[in-house]
Design a protein around this motif. Structure first.
Motif, PDB file in Angstrom:
ATOM      1  N   LEU A 154      -0.657  13.989  28.657  1.00  0.00           N
ATOM      2  CA  LEU A 154      -0.737  15.423  28.938  1.00  0.00           C
ATOM      3  C   LEU A 154      -1.688  16.117  27.979  1.00  0.00           C
ATOM      4  N   ASP A 155      -2.575  16.923  28.541  1.00  0.00           N
ATOM      5  CA  ASP A 155      -3.438  17.803  27.746  1.00  0.00           C
ATOM      6  C   ASP A 155      -2.850  19.204  27.813  1.00  0.00           C
ATOM      7  N   PRO A 156      -2.179  19.669  26.751  1.00  0.00           N
ATOM      8  CA  PRO A 156      -1.510  20.978  26.826  1.00  0.00           C
ATOM      9  C   PRO A 156      -2.464  22.153  26.918  1.00  0.00           C
ATOM     10  N   SER A 157      -3.743  21.924  26.638  1.00  0.00           N
ATOM     11  CA  SER A 157      -4.709  23.018  26.755  1.00  0.00           C
ATOM     12  C   SER A 157      -5.159  23.215  28.196  1.00  0.00           C
ATOM     13  N   GLY A 158      -4.813  22.262  29.071  1.00  0.00           N
ATOM     14  CA  GLY A 158      -5.176  22.376  30.473  1.00  0.00           C
ATOM     15  C   GLY A 158      -4.036  22.929  31.308  1.00  0.00           C
ATOM     16  N   ASP A 159      -4.162  22.771  32.619  1.00  0.00           N
ATOM     17  CA  ASP A 159      -3.125  23.225  33.549  1.00  0.00           C
ATOM     18  C   ASP A 159      -1.990  22.201  33.539  1.00  0.00           C
ATOM     19  N   VAL A 160      -0.917  22.508  32.814  1.00  0.00           N
ATOM     20  CA  VAL A 160       0.177  21.553  32.643  1.00  0.00           C
ATOM     21  C   VAL A 160       0.854  21.255  33.977  1.00  0.00           C
ATOM     22  N   GLN A 161       1.083  22.284  34.767  1.00  0.00           N
ATOM     23  CA  GLN A 161       1.753  22.074  36.052  1.00  0.00           C
ATOM     24  C   GLN A 161       0.919  21.189  36.976  1.00  0.00           C
ATOM     25  N   ALA A 162      -0.403  21.388  36.955  1.00  0.00           N
ATOM     26  CA  ALA A 162      -1.272  20.575  37.804  1.00  0.00           C
ATOM     27  C   ALA A 162      -1.250  19.117  37.360  1.00  0.00           C
ATOM     28  N   GLN A 163      -1.180  18.876  36.064  1.00  0.00           N
ATOM     29  CA  GLN A 163      -1.134  17.498  35.559  1.00  0.00           C
ATOM     30  C   GLN A 163       0.166  16.813  35.969  1.00  0.00           C
ATOM     31  N   PHE A 164       1.263  17.549  35.940  1.00  0.00           N
ATOM     32  CA  PHE A 164       2.528  16.983  36.408  1.00  0.00           C
ATOM     33  C   PHE A 164       2.464  16.696  37.903  1.00  0.00           C
ATOM     34  N   ALA A 165       1.875  17.605  38.662  1.00  0.00           N
ATOM     35  CA  ALA A 165       1.765  17.401  40.109  1.00  0.00           C
ATOM     36  C   ALA A 165       0.927  16.165  40.420  1.00  0.00           C
ATOM     37  N   ALA A 166      -0.147  15.967  39.649  1.00  0.00           N
ATOM     38  CA  ALA A 166      -1.001  14.803  39.866  1.00  0.00           C
ATOM     39  C   ALA A 166      -0.251  13.516  39.539  1.00  0.00           C
ATOM     40  N   TYR A 167       0.554  13.542  38.477  1.00  0.00           N
ATOM     41  CA  TYR A 167       1.350  12.361  38.126  1.00  0.00           C
ATOM     42  C   TYR A 167       2.329  12.035  39.250  1.00  0.00           C
ATOM     43  N   ARG A 168       2.999  13.050  39.762  1.00  0.00           N
ATOM     44  CA  ARG A 168       3.981  12.828  40.807  1.00  0.00           C
ATOM     45  C   ARG A 168       3.322  12.242  42.061  1.00  0.00           C
ATOM     46  N   GLU A 169       2.147  12.732  42.378  1.00  0.00           N
ATOM     47  CA  GLU A 169       1.455  12.209  43.556  1.00  0.00           C
ATOM     48  C   GLU A 169       1.031  10.761  43.350  1.00  0.00           C
ATOM     49  N   GLU A 170       0.581  10.429  42.131  1.00  0.00           N
ATOM     50  CA  GLU A 170       0.186   9.055  41.851  1.00  0.00           C
ATOM     51  C   GLU A 170       1.397   8.123  41.903  1.00  0.00           C
TER      52      GLU A 170
END
Length: 668
Positions: free
Chosen positions: A299-315
């Protein structure tokens, strides 16, 4: 039970405890050990050969005799005659039940065949970091020969089960000089004629692997340092600020408790240039990825945290779709179990604190494995398809189905102020009994620690010092709660005191003290914890322990009654404001809680007894007789009301009287 039985079991347990006490040897609940010996057939009275082996789900370091499965060797080894082949080897696990000897004991694990089929009196199967580093190296078979010669041999990757037991047994039979094997992608197995010899052989494999890696390994297998870890105080502050958001997102499918780790191994890994590359490869040992999932989220906390979680879930969902076949268990959820944050550390998640903590410990094992493998070769874990076969194994699914249902407050984190005594202590006990992780907050840290120790270990309860009149102490207590469990879901505003004085005898200091503790203190606690609940996005409960005196006018009680009325209206105000975030705010109005009450013990009881003209020790009886039910109110009754409020999913802004019926205090 004959003497051989006692000796064999005692030696086995001693070996388990020695090996399991050192995390270099195996991880929590990982690996197993066995011993073979003689016992008496209860039907014929004749002597038979049996095997004692760690049962399913046990932990070597804390194993006791009831955690052993006991099987007849003749029946277990006779299964080779009916073995239907590797495609149907899962059927053999059910057959182990027909080999059991005696009553009681643990359920046999998937590794039972490994222990029973290997022709050695004592067998160890372990998951040491150094051993798995060799097992997951791209050229692990060559390295095994180079490091150990003919003393330790290589067994290619095979999913745990009956066939793996046959494979290891065949290697041992063909190589009488060998003391054990490296299991590709998995771990080690060692054996011996005596328990001491078996233990020595296990440790020889582990320590030899450790020395080889230390002497031959590259110094920076994870690449260059690209981000320095934050200084300690800044790191903890950042971790606490980020944790509720991360926990909320990691609880998309089901609520989870969190654990934070910033050990040197973790901080080094998340600060290196190869972090993303290596993390994407995932773990290899089945014990590891069953708890950490196939891969972590970086996780990069300086980025869009919710989007990173969504991408993980999709993967993760895509991983499931790539490998699921007809009859595969349904996807169990796409939330990450491990979240790595450069400069900050690691968050791990689970259905309870122990599960979350152990997941983090397993990922530290995985980091050590990757470091070792990359130091001497290249990290090459088992194929993704094999990971899926184990993660969504029918046997694993059956194990999950056998687990008891979660308690009502499982995965919820409760903070109770004034939790060191009286109503607060009773409430802490009740919430913990219902499955919550409980933060016991009290101005007297010693009292809080005593209650927390009564509730259990650090996976269950945390004691914090908190004078609710201090913004700084409240903020620090909430931060401790967040770092311990990931957030806060349930707050009980219970801290209070009372001075029973008439209007003319009530000083400004008396007035200010009671309003500071109960009115101002409740406001400060609610404000600080609401920040966390809103960040989590999981809703929550705030419960005020108010009083009958919030609505009933009694003599010599102006400061206390006014402060309680303030609390009562805070319930209504906050219910109206926080409902949009799914946070319910309710109150409990007790009366006459004398026994076990910190307030009554501190002089309030003597004053109230004088007001009503009764002996202090009979004050509880006096209060009971003036109620409609003629029953004395105890701290446990208040705790019950608090718990019930947490179960009323559609109720907010409510006050529940717990006073055995005082008509003058009926709510209108």
């Amino acid at each position: 039970m004959n003497p051989t039985t006692n000796s064999s079991v005692d030696q086995l347990l001693d070996r388990c405890h020695t090996l399991g006490a050192d995390p270099r040897n195996t991880n929590y609940a990982g690996g197993n050990a066995s011993a073979k010996g003689a016992d008496t057939d209860p039907v014929t009275g004749s002597e038979i050969d049996v095997m004692w082996v760690k049962g399913s789900g046990g932990d070597l370091g804390t194993l006791t005799e009831p955690g052993l499965a006991v099987l007849r060797l003749d029946r277990l080894r006779a299964l080779t005659d009916v073995y239907p082949g590797v495609e149907r080897e899962d059927e053999m696990v059910a057959a182990f039940d027909f080999c059991l000897h005696g009553k009681g004991g643990a359920a046999p694990s998937i590794d039972t065949a490994m222990h029973g089929l290997v022709d050695a009196v004592h067998v160890d199967h372990l998951h040491p970091d150094a051993g798995i580093a060799i097992a997951t190296a791209a050229d692990g078979e060559r390295l095994t020969g180079e490091i150990f010669g003919e003393r330790v041999l290589w067994v290619p990757w095979r999913r745990p089960g009956f066939q793996l037991g046959l494979d290891i047994a065949a290697v041992k039979a063909a190589n009488p000089q060998a003391i054990g094997v490296i299991l590709g992608g998995h771990g080690i197995t060692a054996w011996g004629d005596t328990s001491d010899e078996c233990q020595a052989n296990s440790l020889e494999i582990i320590r030899t692997a450790e020395r080889y890696i230390a002497e031959h390994g590259r110094p920076d297998p994870f690449g260059a340092l690209v981000r320095e870890p934050l200084p300690a105080e800044e790191r903890l502050a950042t971790a606490a600020e980020l944790f509720p958001l991360v926990r909320g997102l990691a609880s998309t499918d089901r609520p989870q408790v969190g654990h934070y780790t910033d050990t040197p191994e973790v901080l080094d890994f998340v600060s290196r240039e190869r972090l993303a590359e290596l993390a994407a490869l995932g773990t290899s040992c089945p014990d590891h990825f069953l708890r950490t999932k196939v891969a972590p989220l970086v996780l990069d906390p300086s980025g869009d945290v919710q989007a990173q979680f969504a991408a993980y879930r999709e993967e993760y969902a895509a991983y499931y779709r790539r490998h699921a076949v007809e009859g595969s268990p349904a996807m169990r959820g796409a939330d990450p179990a491990i979240v790595l944050v450069p400069g900050v550390g690691m968050y791990s998640f689970g259905k309870d604190k122990q599960t979350a903590r152990v997941a983090g410990e397993f990922y530290v094992n995985a980091i050590n494995v990757m470091r070792g493998a990359e130091a001497i070769s290249a990290y090459a874990p088992i194929d993704e398809s094999e990971k899926f076969r184990i993660e969504y194994w029918d046997l694993e699914e059956a194990k999950l189905r056998r687990m008891p249902p979660p308690k009502p407050l499982a995965a919820r984190v409760a903070l109770v102020t004034g939790g060191g005594s009286g109503i607060g202590a009773a409430t802490a006990r009740r919430l913990a009994a219902e499955g919550a992780c409980v933060v016991v907050a009290d101005r007297d840290l010693g009292s809080a620690e005593k209650v927390a120790a009564e509730l259990g270990n650090a996976d269950v309860a945390l004691a914090v010092q908190a004078d609710v009149t201090s913004e700084e102490q409240i903020a620090h207590a909430v931060r401790q709660a967040v770092l311990a469990f990931g957030g806060v879901d349930l707050v009980v505003n219970n801290a209070g005191l009372s001075l029973s004085r008439s209007l003319l005898e009530t000083s400004v200091a008396d007035w200010d003290l009671q309003h500071d503790v109960m009115a101002r203190g409740s406001f400060l606690v609610a404000r600080e914890t609401a920040k966390v609940m809103i960040a989590q996005g999981l809703g929550g409960d705030i419960v005020y322990i108010s009083s009958k005196n919030a609505v009933f006018a009694g003599p010599n009680n102006v400061a206390y009654g006014a402060a309680k009325a303030d609390q009562a209206h805070q319930v209504r105000l906050l219910a109206a404001e926080l409902g949009a975030h799914g946070i319910r705010v309710n109150g409990v109005n007790p009366d006459g809680v004398v026994r076990g009450s910190g307030i009554f013990a501190s002089g309030w009881g003597a004053n109230r007894a004088a007001v009503y003209g009764v002996e202090e020790e009979k004050l509880g009886e006096y209060y009971a007789q003036r109620t409609l039910l003629k029953r004395e109110v105890l701290p446990e009754h208040i705790a019950q009301a608090v718990f019930l409020l947490t179960q009323l999913s559609h109720t907010t802004g409510l006050h529940i009287p717990v006073d055995a019926g005082v008509a003058a205090a009926f709510l209108r």
